[in-house]
Design an enzyme around this catalytic site. Structure first.
Site, PDB file in Angstrom:
ATOM      1  N   ALA A   1      53.954 -16.641   4.473  1.00 24.82           N
ATOM      2  CA  ALA A   1      53.228 -17.902   4.602  1.00 24.82           C
ATOM      3  C   ALA A   1      51.718 -17.666   4.620  1.00 24.82           C
ATOM      4  CB  ALA A   1      53.661 -18.632   5.873  1.00 24.82           C
TER       5      ALA A   1
ATOM      6  N   LEU B   1      52.664 -17.194  11.969  1.00 23.76           N
ATOM      7  CA  LEU B   1      53.025 -17.580  10.607  1.00 23.76           C
ATOM      8  C   LEU B   1      53.801 -16.414  10.009  1.00 23.76           C
ATOM      9  CD1 LEU B   1      49.848 -19.229   9.000  1.00 23.76           C
ATOM     10  CD2 LEU B   1      52.085 -20.291   9.285  1.00 23.76           C
ATOM     11  N   ASP B   2      54.896 -16.707   9.319  1.00 24.75           N
ATOM     12  CA  ASP B   2      55.654 -15.641   8.668  1.00 24.75           C
ATOM     13  C   ASP B   2      54.774 -14.903   7.662  1.00 24.75           C
ATOM     14  OD1 ASP B   2      57.978 -16.243  10.042  1.00 24.75           O
ATOM     15  OD2 ASP B   2      58.703 -17.634   8.510  1.00 24.75           O
ATOM     16  N   PRO B   3      55.063 -13.624   7.394  1.00 28.05           N
ATOM     17  CA  PRO B   3      54.248 -12.863   6.434  1.00 28.05           C
ATOM     18  C   PRO B   3      54.105 -13.534   5.074  1.00 28.05           C
ATOM     19  CG  PRO B   3      55.636 -11.363   7.677  1.00 28.05           C
ATOM     20  CD  PRO B   3      56.049 -12.764   8.077  1.00 28.05           C
TER      21      PRO B   3
END
Length: 318
Positions: free
Chosen positions: A65, A61-63
């Site tokens: 998110a 997961l992107d930071p």
């Protein structure tokens, strides 16, 4: 009297830090990843709390998110690939009218356009993105070329040509629109970039867009039910009790219960003719989870004529 050399060696041994012994921990943690933390950083923190020897996550997961990040420990890591391949569901807020260089809130604004769209126009555009579509991967991604991640090129101001890739938007629901914010629910196949989907929807509406928020709510059969925050994990006096069993990753597969003799042969890697034994055999061929006395032995492939071939086995505890 010991020599100075021997004294020095003894002192070095005394000063050498003692390596911490990690525990053999098996299970799955349904982590609610917070904003600002990478998936790997979240894994490291959880691994430290559980003092686990072996761990891995099931897709980043992107930071910026939040949401469901299943973390696998010990024997569960053998089955993490299944979640990497699984469909995923997100809730996202698309900020219409502003485009950033990363497609999300972590980037810099590179274009601003007026937003003058109706719900009817939004619904018409969303229909174009349902089903199989083509996506161009973003420059700010971990995909690699010549051994170097795209985001490294992007940070150097280099933009590479990228081929569009097929992905599938299995479900795309309109949730709410309060200009300039558009809330959506997205269920998609692996490899889908929600950032790119938001940008493409903004472009189709003629105003551009970036993601203002992104939360993952489902990975395969796993949902937000039972999710744990890092704070709750760190505060719990018995954090190991918060782990789901290894077979939580396999709940979508039919179960096969073996007799003691068949279980022994299965763990030896032998193919089994289940039709000749008193075992309930699932109707359909394919992957199954295999048990002996409610204990997971691993996964197998159920083949024609009720032949069970071992696939991934759980290691016996010493």
């Amino acid at each position: 009297m010991p020599s100075r050399t021997n004294q020095s060696k003894t002192q070095n041994k005394l000063n050498k830090p003692i390596k911490k012994v990690r525990d053999l921990v098996d299970g799955v943690l349904l982590l609610d990843k917070p904003v600002g933390l990478s998936s790997n950083d979240a894994l490291i923190k959880a691994k430290r709390v559980l003092n686990a020897k072996k761990a891995g996550h099931t897709g980043t997961l992107d930071p910026f998110a939040t949401g469901l990040l299943p973390l696998c420990f010990g024997e569960a890591t053998k089955f993490s690939q299944d979640l990497l391949e699984a469909d995923k569901t997100y809730e996202t807020t698309v900020h219409l009218g502003i485009t950033t260089n990363t497609g999300d809130t972590e980037g810099e604004a590179i274009a601003t356009r007026p937003v003058d769209v109706t719900v009817e126009q939004i619904e018409a555009v969303l229909e174009k993105f349902r089903g199989p579509i083509l996506q161009v991967p973003p420059m700010y991604s971990a995909l690699k070329r010549d051994g170097k991640a795209y985001y490294e090129y992007a940070r150097e101001g280099i933009t590479l040509e990228r081929e569009a890739r097929p992905v599938t938007i299995l479900d795309l629901k309109f949730l709410e629109y309060s200009a300039p914010f558009l809330k959506l629910s997205v269920t998609c196949s692996k490899g889908t970039y929600i950032r790119v989907l938001g940008e493409d929807i903004g472009n189709a509406l003629g105003c551009g867009a970036h993601l203002n928020a992104l939360r993952r709510t489902q990975v395969g059969a796993l949902t937000t039910e039972g999710m744990i925050t890092l704070e709750a994990l760190q505060a719990d006096e018995a954090p190991l009790a918060l782990l789901a069993p290894v077979d939580a990753l396999l709940s979508s597969f039919p179960a096969v219960m073996l007799t003691e003799e068949l279980g022994r042969r299965f763990l030896q890697g032998q193919r089994l003719a289940l039709g000749k034994e008193s075992v309930d055999v699932p109707q359909e061929q394919g992957r199954v989870r295999v048990y002996l006395d409610a204990k997971l032995l691993g996964t197998g492939i159920l083949q024609e004529y009720s032949i069970l071939a071992p696939e991934r086995l759980i290691a016996a505890k010493q």
